[in-house]
Design a protein around this motif. Structure first.
Motif, PDB file in Angstrom:
ATOM      1  N   LYS A   1       0.835  -1.199   0.000  1.00  0.00           N
ATOM      2  CA  LYS A   1       0.000   0.000   0.000  1.00  0.00           C
ATOM      3  C   LYS A   1       0.872   1.252   0.000  1.00  0.00           C
ATOM      4  O   LYS A   1       0.618   2.199  -0.741  1.00  0.00           O
ATOM      5  CB  LYS A   1      -0.927   0.019   1.209  1.00  0.00           C
ATOM      6  CG  LYS A   1      -2.093  -0.922   1.108  1.00  0.00           C
ATOM      7  CD  LYS A   1      -2.944  -0.842   2.356  1.00  0.00           C
ATOM      8  CE  LYS A   1      -4.043  -1.869   2.349  1.00  0.00           C
ATOM      9  NZ  LYS A   1      -4.838  -1.836   3.596  1.00  0.00           N
ATOM     10  N   ASP A   2       1.904   1.244   0.853  1.00  0.00           N
ATOM     11  CA  ASP A   2       2.800   2.394   0.933  1.00  0.00           C
ATOM     12  C   ASP A   2       3.508   2.617  -0.396  1.00  0.00           C
ATOM     13  O   ASP A   2       3.671   3.749  -0.843  1.00  0.00           O
ATOM     14  CB  ASP A   2       3.827   2.206   2.041  1.00  0.00           C
ATOM     15  CG  ASP A   2       3.208   2.273   3.426  1.00  0.00           C
ATOM     16  OD1 ASP A   2       2.069   2.778   3.545  1.00  0.00           O
ATOM     17  OD2 ASP A   2       3.863   1.824   4.382  1.00  0.00           O
ATOM     18  N   LYS A   3       3.923   1.537  -1.013  1.00  0.00           N
ATOM     19  CA  LYS A   3       4.633   1.629  -2.289  1.00  0.00           C
ATOM     20  C   LYS A   3       3.719   2.214  -3.368  1.00  0.00           C
ATOM     21  O   LYS A   3       4.130   3.081  -4.137  1.00  0.00           O
ATOM     22  CB  LYS A   3       5.126   0.243  -2.702  1.00  0.00           C
ATOM     23  CG  LYS A   3       6.034   0.252  -3.894  1.00  0.00           C
ATOM     24  CD  LYS A   3       6.576  -1.132  -4.168  1.00  0.00           C
ATOM     25  CE  LYS A   3       7.481  -1.115  -5.372  1.00  0.00           C
ATOM     26  NZ  LYS A   3       8.007  -2.442  -5.674  1.00  0.00           N
ATOM     27  N   SER A   4       2.453   1.775  -3.420  1.00  0.00           N
ATOM     28  CA  SER A   4       1.536   2.285  -4.432  1.00  0.00           C
ATOM     29  C   SER A   4       1.183   3.748  -4.161  1.00  0.00           C
ATOM     30  O   SER A   4       1.008   4.534  -5.084  1.00  0.00           O
ATOM     31  CB  SER A   4       0.273   1.430  -4.514  1.00  0.00           C
ATOM     32  OG  SER A   4      -0.463   1.506  -3.317  1.00  0.00           O
ATOM     33  N   LYS A   5       1.105   4.142  -2.878  1.00  0.00           N
ATOM     34  CA  LYS A   5       0.826   5.543  -2.546  1.00  0.00           C
ATOM     35  C   LYS A   5       1.990   6.432  -2.980  1.00  0.00           C
ATOM     36  O   LYS A   5       1.777   7.524  -3.500  1.00  0.00           O
ATOM     37  CB  LYS A   5       0.570   5.708  -1.046  1.00  0.00           C
ATOM     38  CG  LYS A   5      -0.780   5.208  -0.602  1.00  0.00           C
ATOM     39  CD  LYS A   5      -0.972   5.425   0.882  1.00  0.00           C
ATOM     40  CE  LYS A   5      -2.291   4.861   1.362  1.00  0.00           C
ATOM     41  NZ  LYS A   5      -2.478   5.059   2.806  1.00  0.00           N
ATOM     42  N   ASP A   6       3.209   5.967  -2.754  1.00  0.00           N
ATOM     43  CA  ASP A   6       4.379   6.734  -3.166  1.00  0.00           C
ATOM     44  C   ASP A   6       4.419   6.901  -4.675  1.00  0.00           C
ATOM     45  O   ASP A   6       4.742   7.968  -5.187  1.00  0.00           O
ATOM     46  CB  ASP A   6       5.669   6.054  -2.687  1.00  0.00           C
ATOM     47  CG  ASP A   6       5.848   6.137  -1.180  1.00  0.00           C
ATOM     48  OD1 ASP A   6       5.169   6.978  -0.552  1.00  0.00           O
ATOM     49  OD2 ASP A   6       6.660   5.360  -0.647  1.00  0.00           O
TER      50      ASP A   6
END
Length: 93
Positions: free
Chosen positions: A17-22
């Motif tokens: 999730k963090d990777k896709s948000k970044d």
């Protein structure tokens, strides 16, 4: 110390999730910069075409273009980019 399977799965999901948000943030930032640059270029070209430009007008164009680009980039529905690892669909060949 024992680490549960669900804990590891949860950590992996949070990481993804963090990777896709970044990635989404960086894509929006690039879109904002591109929109702003094109707006500034086109508006300055039009002002020169129909009259003489001035530093005050150029400054106003840059300021308003930045604000408009920010609003537009927030409203964009960005498509997720396919990674290079995913197979490309055959085009009937």
């Amino acid at each position: 110390m024992v680490i549960s399977y669900t804990f590891v799965i949860q950590q992996m999901q949070n990481y993804m999730k963090d990777k896709s948000k970044d990635q989404l943030k960086s894509t929006r930032k690039e879109a904002k910069q591109e929109i702003q640059a094109r707006l500034i270029g086109d508006l300055k070209e039009l002002t020169v075409k129909y009259g003489e430009g001035s530093k005050k007008l150029d400054k106003k164009i840059e300021k308003e273009s930045k604000q408009l680009a920010k609003k537009l980039s927030k409203k964009l529905n960005l498509k997720k980019e396919k990674s290079a690892q995913e197979p490309v669909a055959a085009s009937g060949q």
